[in-house]
Scaffold this active site. Sequence first.
Site, PDB file in Angstrom:
ATOM      1  N   SER A   1     -18.312 -31.151 -19.817  1.00 45.94           N
ATOM      2  CA  SER A   1     -18.067 -31.989 -18.636  1.00 45.94           C
ATOM      3  C   SER A   1     -18.313 -33.472 -18.929  1.00 45.94           C
ATOM      4  O   SER A   1     -17.568 -34.085 -19.687  1.00 45.94           O
ATOM      5  CB  SER A   1     -18.952 -31.484 -17.488  1.00 45.94           C
ATOM      6  OG  SER A   1     -18.608 -32.080 -16.281  1.00 45.94           O
TER       7      SER A   1
ATOM      8  N   ASP B   1     -11.272 -41.664 -28.114  1.00 45.18           N
ATOM      9  CA  ASP B   1      -9.942 -42.209 -27.798  1.00 45.18           C
ATOM     10  C   ASP B   1      -9.852 -43.705 -28.076  1.00 45.18           C
ATOM     11  O   ASP B   1      -8.786 -44.212 -28.426  1.00 45.18           O
ATOM     12  CB  ASP B   1      -9.599 -41.929 -26.330  1.00 45.18           C
ATOM     13  CG  ASP B   1      -9.154 -40.493 -26.112  1.00 45.18           C
ATOM     14  OD1 ASP B   1      -8.991 -39.764 -27.102  1.00 45.18           O
ATOM     15  OD2 ASP B   1      -8.974 -40.098 -24.943  1.00 45.18           O
TER      16      ASP B   1
ATOM     17  N   LYS C   1     -14.722 -28.229 -20.560  1.00 39.20           N
ATOM     18  CA  LYS C   1     -14.746 -28.209 -19.092  1.00 39.20           C
ATOM     19  C   LYS C   1     -14.153 -29.514 -18.580  1.00 39.20           C
ATOM     20  O   LYS C   1     -14.801 -30.560 -18.591  1.00 39.20           O
ATOM     21  CB  LYS C   1     -16.160 -28.032 -18.545  1.00 39.20           C
ATOM     22  CG  LYS C   1     -16.202 -27.991 -17.009  1.00 39.20           C
ATOM     23  CD  LYS C   1     -17.620 -27.880 -16.488  1.00 39.20           C
ATOM     24  CE  LYS C   1     -17.637 -27.819 -14.970  1.00 39.20           C
ATOM     25  NZ  LYS C   1     -17.229 -29.078 -14.311  1.00 39.20           N
TER      26      LYS C   1
END
Length: 549
Positions: free
Chosen positions: A289, A300, A314
């Site tokens: 999460s 990224d 998740k």
Amino acid sequence: MKNRLLVFVGATLLVTGFFAFKEKNDKLFALAKNIDIFATLVRELDSYYVDDVDPDELVTIGINAMLEELDPYTEYIPEEESADFRMLTTGEYAGIGALIGGRGEGNIIIMPYTGFPAQNSGLKIADQLLLVDTVDVTKKSTSDVSDLLKGPANTPVYLKVKRDQDTLEFNLMRKKIFLKNVPYYGKLDDKTGYIKLSDFTTNASNEVRNALVDLKSQGIEKLVFDLRDNPGGLVNEAIEIVNLFIPKGKEVVKTIGKLENVNFTYKTTKTPVDKDIPMVVLINERSASASEIVAGSLQDYDRAVLIGRKSFGKGLVQTTIPLTYNAQMKVTTAKYYIPSGRCIQAIDYAQSRENGEIVSVPDSLRKEFKTSNGRIVLDGAGIEPDEEVESKRYAPITYSLVARNHVFDFATEYFYRHPSISDPRSFKISNQDYDEFVAWLDGKEYDYTTYLEKSMDELKENAEKAPYYDEIKDQIEALEKRVHHSKEQDLVTYADEVRKVISEEIVSRYYFQEGMVEASLNDDSDVKAAVEVLNAPSKVTQILTASSK
């Protein structure tokens, strides 16, 4: 012609609107009908069933069974569980500040939290709880004892505990407890800092910020940020933590769902503390999460090298909705999408409901996305590390000694025989201590089955079904004798491993949770890999550029 077109468009909109209205009304009617049937059924059961029934229990079971058909994160929270739910999301409660757990016929103190009433009053790990106020708790469940220990802040609570052969009494004052999100931070070497983040409850980002600022004041030039075993939590804390390392105005995560009001783009809003410090983020299969949002966003933006193992996966957003009578429902309302555009959700619960089994996104359907530097990353299976390190696998004897509480009990006895030990990073039990542990085990049960023995059992079971078993029976039995383990020999073979877990357990008696984390850094393969990468700037550059793929 124009008028005809307008009439046609109007008619089309009217028909579309009619069917949409009809579909909505049909759904509302079906909902109302089934709610009425359910209420009638419970009422008639209560009236006619041969034995007495508890309507509250029946309805709760029905609700939970219904929600189990959706996903594991959509859940019903009745009024009596609201305080526990609030503690999980905020990390705050009022009590004595100790983790307790069942042991034998009672409950013991597993870990007093540093700086709170339990520790300040002198309660120790392994103290067995006998009385809470006037209530005998020797046969009560852990949850019942926990409820008795909690209460309004600044109210007194009396405890009677058994410590070894002594019975002790404590008068404590409950306080507001704030569980630490950063149980430990420090320096791995002169130039490398380390921060362990265990949760994302209220104030997590401030704790990380304070740790980072303090480490920078001590002269660190590189950072290892540990998100292993972190189950996640508050998304706003994740945003703030990412913002410590990337500039203002950058997208961190999007939430996209069925309703417009759950669609939102979260961006950084502040000046970062350090947008250039070389970083490694540690993740594993239990990083989930909010942990995945932080790790994935930093990946990224090519801001950090990720080391460890693939994360949990998740990517679902939960919203807490108030219900009548102070109950609540935590319901999945959207999915997370990190800056490259990928969703980290690994399990398709819609398909899982249809197929009756857990359905993961197959590799063939995983889509490619690109980081800022053009590196290829994939969706649909959590966050994959840039550098993978194999998970530590403990020997069966080590699992057995821990599971049967022999390591725990020996550490407790050691603590009462030794007033002090060295610092957590340098402490290790001596050869004499280990010999004492081996002697102490004499007569205690800690048998186990090794991996090889399990394979041998399967081989023998299959061989017995073969028509030629009698011909190979002697060979099978000879092999079985050869692979049969010796507990005494395993204590020699795996001595280093067993000594490590004993040392860490002993450290916890003197230095509590913080010390246990610090001690665990010794011989940590993930941390070693992180330091090696950070000590090779050219490798960091290579990993974070598209040419490395």
